[in-house]
Design a protein around this motif. Structure first.
Motif, PDB file in Angstrom:
ATOM      1  N   ARG A 142       0.844  -1.198   0.000  1.00 26.69           N
ATOM      2  CA  ARG A 142       0.000   0.000   0.000  1.00 26.69           C
ATOM      3  C   ARG A 142       0.878   1.246   0.000  1.00 26.69           C
ATOM      4  NH1 ARG A 142      -5.199   1.795   3.580  1.00 26.69           N
ATOM      5  NH2 ARG A 142      -6.175   0.706   1.833  1.00 26.69           N
ATOM      6  N   ILE A 144       0.605   5.636   0.032  1.00 30.37           N
ATOM      7  CA  ILE A 144      -0.276   6.739   0.430  1.00 30.37           C
ATOM      8  C   ILE A 144       0.342   8.043  -0.046  1.00 30.37           C
ATOM      9  CG2 ILE A 144      -1.418   7.901   2.359  1.00 30.37           C
ATOM     10  CD1 ILE A 144      -1.094   5.325   3.974  1.00 30.37           C
ATOM     11  N   LEU A 148      -3.519  11.772   1.148  1.00 29.32           N
ATOM     12  CA  LEU A 148      -3.983  10.626   1.938  1.00 29.32           C
ATOM     13  C   LEU A 148      -4.835   9.659   1.120  1.00 29.32           C
ATOM     14  CD1 LEU A 148      -4.828  12.343   5.350  1.00 29.32           C
ATOM     15  CD2 LEU A 148      -2.673  11.314   4.595  1.00 29.32           C
ATOM     16  N   THR A 150      -4.956   6.327  -1.411  1.00 32.15           N
ATOM     17  CA  THR A 150      -4.164   5.096  -1.350  1.00 32.15           C
ATOM     18  C   THR A 150      -4.107   4.368  -2.692  1.00 32.15           C
ATOM     19  OG1 THR A 150      -6.096   3.816  -0.641  1.00 32.15           O
ATOM     20  CG2 THR A 150      -4.676   4.737   1.085  1.00 32.15           C
ATOM     21  N   TRP A 254       3.746   7.708  -6.880  1.00 27.09           N
ATOM     22  CA  TRP A 254       3.256   7.355  -5.551  1.00 27.09           C
ATOM     23  C   TRP A 254       4.470   7.245  -4.635  1.00 27.09           C
ATOM     24  CZ3 TRP A 254      -1.766   6.915  -3.933  1.00 27.09           C
ATOM     25  CH2 TRP A 254      -2.744   6.931  -4.926  1.00 27.09           C
ATOM     26  N   ARG A 258       6.163   1.787   1.642  1.00 22.16           N
ATOM     27  CA  ARG A 258       4.843   1.178   1.607  1.00 22.16           C
ATOM     28  C   ARG A 258       4.558   0.419   2.895  1.00 22.16           C
ATOM     29  NH1 ARG A 258       6.560  -4.205  -1.665  1.00 22.16           N
ATOM     30  NH2 ARG A 258       8.205  -4.681  -0.218  1.00 22.16           N
TER      31      ARG A 258
END
Length: 330
Positions: A142, A144, A148, A150, A254, A258
């Motif tokens: 994941r 973020i 915020l 995802t 991104w 993670r």
């Protein structure tokens, strides 16, 4: 005395030539590093360290490999989307004006490359698409962003669930913001290069296309998106005329590091794939999708022209394609 001096100078000359020869054998005389021209106009960038080269062209062709003593660069390439050209091998030869060569898709199709060097200055690692070399890291997990929102990526074994017959090895769900609106997105496809590269298809509500994500050397995940599906089965298609159209092609990042993603988080927006594929139709006029409703010609042979009709753009097959199709039916 003079004879000794002459012999001494001769010996020094021989030693100098020997050293230069040895040096030439150990130092690469040519170098791929620099900025080059590209087919879509977005540029080709190559970074070289020793005999290792990382390159990125037109924000869709990612490649890396090694250079031999003859200034020949060989390695593997990756592209957004699915199909036989999502990855393969390539070769580039250093020339006096730049580099030329080809890449070979999984189905054996050869695509030729010709880059003219514009500057020898070293591009940034981001421009070159330099990948992480950490053997313990891959894309799964994941991420973020600063808003915020995802991105969840999960690796899976093909056909590892009882609800579908998909053979993809990556599933993911994410949210992005556009003009203050949060948009859900589902991505699916395959991981490559020890899990550091993902190539596949993205789906949003009545919109879809090709996507590639790759793990950078700084731990971030860089992305490139192209809009358009090919055929009513939903195959991906990259249209170079979209290169400078931000509504149809864009790149992003991104930030890492993670955390772990759950399977339910990765498939959260999976329904979007069904929504898009169910609503594909040959008479679609919104310019998101491209179709050729025939089984008589390989997709690589198809050429398109854009025509204006009733104020809306539509895509039609070229006359050459129509003639060829008719010939095959005779």
């Amino acid at each position: 005395f003079f004879f000794c001096v002459a012999m001494f100078r001769f010996t020094l000359a021989v030693l100098a030539l020997f050293c230069l020869g040895a040096l030439a054998n150990h130092i690469q005389l040519g170098n791929f590093q620099g900025t080059y021209t590209s087919e879509f106009g977005l540029g080709t960038f190559m970074c070289q360290d020793g005999d290792e080269v990382y390159g990125y062209s037109d924000e869709y062709l990612l490649f890396h490999g090694t250079v031999d003593a003859l200034d020949v660069l060989t390695g593997e390439f990756h592209q957004p989307g699915t199909g036989p050209c999502a990855f393969g091998t390539f070769e580039l030869d250093l020339t006096s004006w730049g580099a030329e060569g080809f890449y070979i898709c999984q189905n054996g199709v050869i695509n030729y490359l010709n880059f003219v060097k514009e500057t020898i200055l070293r591009p940034s690692a981001a421009q070159c698409g330099r990948l992480s070399t950490d053997r313990n890291l891959n894309l799964e997990g994941r991420y973020i962003n600063t808003n915020l929102l995802t991105l969840d990526l999960c690796f899976r074994d093909p056909d590892d669930d009882a609800y579908d017959d998909d053979d993809e090895t990556v599933q993911g769900s994410l949210q992005r913001e556009e003009n203050g609106v949060i948009i859900d997105q589902y991505i699916t496809g395959f991981w490559h290069d020890n899990g550091k590269i993902f190539s596949g298809t993205w789906y949003e509500e009545f919109n879809a296309g090709a996507v590639m994500m790759y793990l950078r050397d700084n731990g971030n995940v860089d992305t490139t998106y192209w809009t358009g599906l090919f055929r009513n089965e939903g195959e991906t298609f990259i249209d170079g005329t979209h290169a400078n159209d931000a509504t149809r092609h864009h790149v992003g990042t991104w930030p890492g590091p993670r955390v772990t993603s759950l399977a339910s988080q990765c498939t959260k927006f999976e329904v979007l794939e069904n929504v898009v594929l169910t609503n594909l139709r040959p008479d679609d006029d919104d310019n998101y999708y491209y179709f050729v409703d025939t089984i008589y010609m390989d997709p690589s042979d198809i050429r398109y022209v854009v025509v204006e009709s009733d104020g809306a753009a539509s895509i039609v097959a070229s006359i050459a394609f129509i003639i060829a199709t008719v010939a095959l039916l005779i």
